[in-house]
Scaffold this motif. Structure first.
Motif, PDB file in Angstrom:
ATOM      1  N   ASP A   1      45.445  41.245  50.157  1.00 35.20           N
ATOM      2  CA  ASP A   1      44.262  41.559  49.365  1.00 35.20           C
ATOM      3  C   ASP A   1      44.370  42.961  48.792  1.00 35.20           C
ATOM      4  O   ASP A   1      44.638  43.916  49.513  1.00 35.20           O
ATOM      5  N   SER A   2      44.143  43.069  47.521  1.00 36.52           N
ATOM      6  CA  SER A   2      44.206  44.383  46.904  1.00 36.52           C
ATOM      7  C   SER A   2      42.905  45.137  47.151  1.00 36.52           C
ATOM      8  O   SER A   2      41.856  44.547  47.350  1.00 36.52           O
ATOM      9  N   ALA A   3      42.977  46.449  47.116  1.00 41.68           N
ATOM     10  CA  ALA A   3      41.786  47.275  47.345  1.00 41.68           C
ATOM     11  C   ALA A   3      40.828  47.175  46.171  1.00 41.68           C
ATOM     12  O   ALA A   3      39.628  47.320  46.338  1.00 41.68           O
ATOM     13  N   GLN A   4      41.374  46.949  44.973  1.00 39.16           N
ATOM     14  CA  GLN A   4      40.534  46.801  43.779  1.00 39.16           C
ATOM     15  C   GLN A   4      40.884  45.463  43.137  1.00 39.16           C
ATOM     16  O   GLN A   4      41.819  45.366  42.365  1.00 39.16           O
ATOM     17  N   PRO A   5      40.123  44.419  43.452  1.00 35.63           N
ATOM     18  CA  PRO A   5      40.502  43.065  43.048  1.00 35.63           C
ATOM     19  C   PRO A   5      40.353  42.756  41.566  1.00 35.63           C
ATOM     20  O   PRO A   5      41.001  41.859  41.050  1.00 35.63           O
ATOM     21  N   ILE A   6      39.474  43.475  40.870  1.00 33.36           N
ATOM     22  CA  ILE A   6      39.271  43.231  39.433  1.00 33.36           C
ATOM     23  C   ILE A   6      39.423  44.554  38.689  1.00 33.36           C
ATOM     24  O   ILE A   6      39.274  45.625  39.280  1.00 33.36           O
ATOM     25  N   THR A   7      39.702  44.475  37.420  1.00 36.23           N
ATOM     26  CA  THR A   7      39.940  45.694  36.644  1.00 36.23           C
ATOM     27  C   THR A   7      38.670  46.295  36.064  1.00 36.23           C
ATOM     28  O   THR A   7      38.674  47.438  35.627  1.00 36.23           O
ATOM     29  N   ILE A   8      37.587  45.538  36.055  1.00 35.95           N
ATOM     30  CA  ILE A   8      36.330  46.037  35.490  1.00 35.95           C
ATOM     31  C   ILE A   8      35.613  46.882  36.532  1.00 35.95           C
ATOM     32  O   ILE A   8      35.376  46.437  37.647  1.00 35.95           O
ATOM     33  N   ILE A   9      35.280  48.102  36.165  1.00 33.98           N
ATOM     34  CA  ILE A   9      34.541  48.997  37.049  1.00 33.98           C
ATOM     35  C   ILE A   9      33.081  48.986  36.618  1.00 33.98           C
ATOM     36  O   ILE A   9      32.766  49.324  35.484  1.00 33.98           O
ATOM     37  N   LEU A  10      32.196  48.601  37.547  1.00 26.73           N
ATOM     38  CA  LEU A  10      30.775  48.511  37.232  1.00 26.73           C
ATOM     39  C   LEU A  10      30.193  49.895  36.989  1.00 26.73           C
ATOM     40  O   LEU A  10      30.253  50.764  37.852  1.00 26.73           O
ATOM     41  N   ASP A  11      29.620  50.077  35.790  1.00 26.42           N
ATOM     42  CA  ASP A  11      28.967  51.352  35.466  1.00 26.42           C
ATOM     43  C   ASP A  11      27.495  51.150  35.103  1.00 26.42           C
ATOM     44  O   ASP A  11      26.817  52.087  34.744  1.00 26.42           O
ATOM     45  N   GLY A  12      27.019  49.927  35.203  1.00 21.46           N
ATOM     46  CA  GLY A  12      25.620  49.628  34.903  1.00 21.46           C
ATOM     47  C   GLY A  12      25.500  48.679  33.728  1.00 21.46           C
ATOM     48  O   GLY A  12      25.231  47.494  33.918  1.00 21.46           O
ATOM     49  N   PRO A  13      25.700  49.186  32.498  1.00 19.70           N
ATOM     50  CA  PRO A  13      25.539  48.317  31.329  1.00 19.70           C
ATOM     51  C   PRO A  13      26.518  47.134  31.286  1.00 19.70           C
ATOM     52  O   PRO A  13      26.252  46.136  30.644  1.00 19.70           O
ATOM     53  N   ASN A  14      27.638  47.248  31.988  1.00 21.69           N
ATOM     54  CA  ASN A  14      28.623  46.168  31.964  1.00 21.69           C
ATOM     55  C   ASN A  14      28.467  45.219  33.150  1.00 21.69           C
ATOM     56  O   ASN A  14      29.406  44.523  33.534  1.00 21.69           O
ATOM     57  N   TYR A  15      27.275  45.160  33.729  1.00 19.64           N
ATOM     58  CA  TYR A  15      27.047  44.337  34.923  1.00 19.64           C
ATOM     59  C   TYR A  15      27.451  42.878  34.730  1.00 19.64           C
ATOM     60  O   TYR A  15      28.091  42.284  35.600  1.00 19.64           O
ATOM     61  N   LEU A  16      27.091  42.263  33.620  1.00 16.87           N
ATOM     62  CA  LEU A  16      27.396  40.843  33.438  1.00 16.87           C
ATOM     63  C   LEU A  16      28.898  40.581  33.419  1.00 16.87           C
ATOM     64  O   LEU A  16      29.356  39.601  34.001  1.00 16.87           O
ATOM     65  N   ARG A  17      29.652  41.445  32.767  1.00 11.77           N
ATOM     66  CA  ARG A  17      31.110  41.281  32.768  1.00 11.77           C
ATOM     67  C   ARG A  17      31.670  41.473  34.172  1.00 11.77           C
ATOM     68  O   ARG A  17      32.520  40.716  34.628  1.00 11.77           O
ATOM     69  N   TRP A  18      31.183  42.527  34.852  1.00  8.58           N
ATOM     70  CA  TRP A  18      31.650  42.802  36.219  1.00  8.58           C
ATOM     71  C   TRP A  18      31.308  41.645  37.152  1.00  8.58           C
ATOM     72  O   TRP A  18      32.160  41.169  37.910  1.00  8.58           O
ATOM     73  N   SER A  19      30.057  41.182  37.117  1.00 10.98           N
ATOM     74  CA  SER A  19      29.635  40.127  38.041  1.00 10.98           C
ATOM     75  C   SER A  19      30.391  38.824  37.784  1.00 10.98           C
ATOM     76  O   SER A  19      30.734  38.102  38.721  1.00 10.98           O
ATOM     77  N   SER A  20      30.658  38.530  36.521  1.00  7.10           N
ATOM     78  CA  SER A  20      31.412  37.316  36.194  1.00  7.10           C
ATOM     79  C   SER A  20      32.834  37.397  36.750  1.00  7.10           C
ATOM     80  O   SER A  20      33.330  36.440  37.353  1.00  7.10           O
ATOM     81  N   ALA A  21      33.489  38.530  36.565  1.00  6.11           N
ATOM     82  CA  ALA A  21      34.859  38.704  37.073  1.00  6.11           C
ATOM     83  C   ALA A  21      34.887  38.693  38.604  1.00  6.11           C
ATOM     84  O   ALA A  21      35.751  38.065  39.221  1.00  6.11           O
ATOM     85  N   MET A  22      33.919  39.367  39.234  1.00  8.09           N
ATOM     86  CA  MET A  22      33.877  39.423  40.693  1.00  8.09           C
ATOM     87  C   MET A  22      33.570  38.044  41.275  1.00  8.09           C
ATOM     88  O   MET A  22      34.169  37.633  42.272  1.00  8.09           O
ATOM     89  N   LYS A  23      32.667  37.324  40.663  1.00 12.16           N
ATOM     90  CA  LYS A  23      32.315  35.986  41.128  1.00 12.16           C
ATOM     91  C   LYS A  23      33.537  35.068  41.073  1.00 12.16           C
ATOM     92  O   LYS A  23      33.824  34.324  42.019  1.00 12.16           O
ATOM     93  N   SER A  24      34.256  35.127  39.973  1.00 14.95           N
ATOM     94  CA  SER A  24      35.465  34.317  39.826  1.00 14.95           C
ATOM     95  C   SER A  24      36.493  34.681  40.894  1.00 14.95           C
ATOM     96  O   SER A  24      37.103  33.795  41.513  1.00 14.95           O
ATOM     97  N   PHE A  25      36.681  35.968  41.121  1.00 10.51           N
ATOM     98  CA  PHE A  25      37.632  36.423  42.140  1.00 10.51           C
ATOM     99  C   PHE A  25      37.234  35.914  43.524  1.00 10.51           C
ATOM    100  O   PHE A  25      38.057  35.390  44.272  1.00 10.51           O
ATOM    101  N   LEU A  26      35.960  36.056  43.879  1.00 14.94           N
ATOM    102  CA  LEU A  26      35.493  35.648  45.206  1.00 14.94           C
ATOM    103  C   LEU A  26      35.555  34.129  45.388  1.00 14.94           C
ATOM    104  O   LEU A  26      35.865  33.648  46.490  1.00 14.94           O
TER     105      LEU A  26
END
Length: 196
Positions: A1-26
């Motif tokens: 398992d990598s320490a940073q599983p997705i390349t998108i870093i959540l900064d607030g406004p990009n929540y939907l992109r981050w959550s979609s990528a994280m959900k897919s990863f999980l």
């Protein structure tokens, strides 16, 4: 398992992109059920071995670590009090999927200002626009709030219109002599004094 599983870093406004990528990863790691709470909170049963309990607890903390490693520090600071991945996920969803009029207006303004940059491909620009249209689609403002606002403004307007207007009267202590108009130019067209 990598320490940073997705390349998108959540900064607030990009929540939907981050959550979609994280959900897919999980989901790919078969850990999504922990995040949505389908898998119960890790509590050791009497018949459970230490190893199986520890596995469930470790999975929860592995998810928390992945979350932590994909936030900017200003987002990450809120999560020291959470022990469960589900609590963090729910907090982020409530915080960053706003449905108020200000958020809706901000998204519309952003879309209005969006322009294709010099050298930017059509596909890149389309992806950028689609992202904001997606945010707008999930941001459904509470229109009853707007009607309440209009109602309140109408009420205030009716109150102020019932009051007599505020009038300022200015008096002059100077003599009430009229100026000598003989020295001022007279218009040759309309014959009024003051302009030519």
């Amino acid at each position: 398992d990598s320490a940073q599983p997705i390349t998108i870093i959540l900064d607030g406004p990009n929540y939907l992109r981050w959550s979609s990528a994280m959900k897919s990863f999980l989901k790919g790691r078969k850990l999504w059920r922990i995040v949505i709470g389908d898998k119960s909170t890790p509590v050791k049963r009497q018949d459970e071995t230490d190893e199986s309990f520890t596995d469930c607890l470790e999975a929860n903390h592995r998810i928390l670590t992945w979350f932590t490693n994909t936030y900017v520090p200003s987002v990450n600071i809120h999560f020291s009090c959470f022990d469960l991945a589900k609590e963090v996920w729910d907090f982020l969803a409530s915080r960053y999927t706003s449905a108020d009029l200000a958020h809706h207006y901000q998204l519309l303004s952003t879309l209005n200002r969006l322009r294709q940059e010099y050298g930017q491909s059509i596909d890149e620009f389309h992806s950028q626009m689609s992202y904001y249209w997606g945010l707008l689609a999930v941001s459904k403002p509470k229109w009853h709030s707007l009607s309440e606002l209009i109602s309140e403004e109408t009420r205030r307007l009716s109150i102020t219109s019932q009051q007599p207007p505020f009038i300022i009267v200015v008096t002059s202590s100077a003599s009430s002599q009229r100026p000598d108009n003989s020295k001022r130019p007279r218009c040759t067209h309309c014959h009024k004094i003051g302009h030519i």
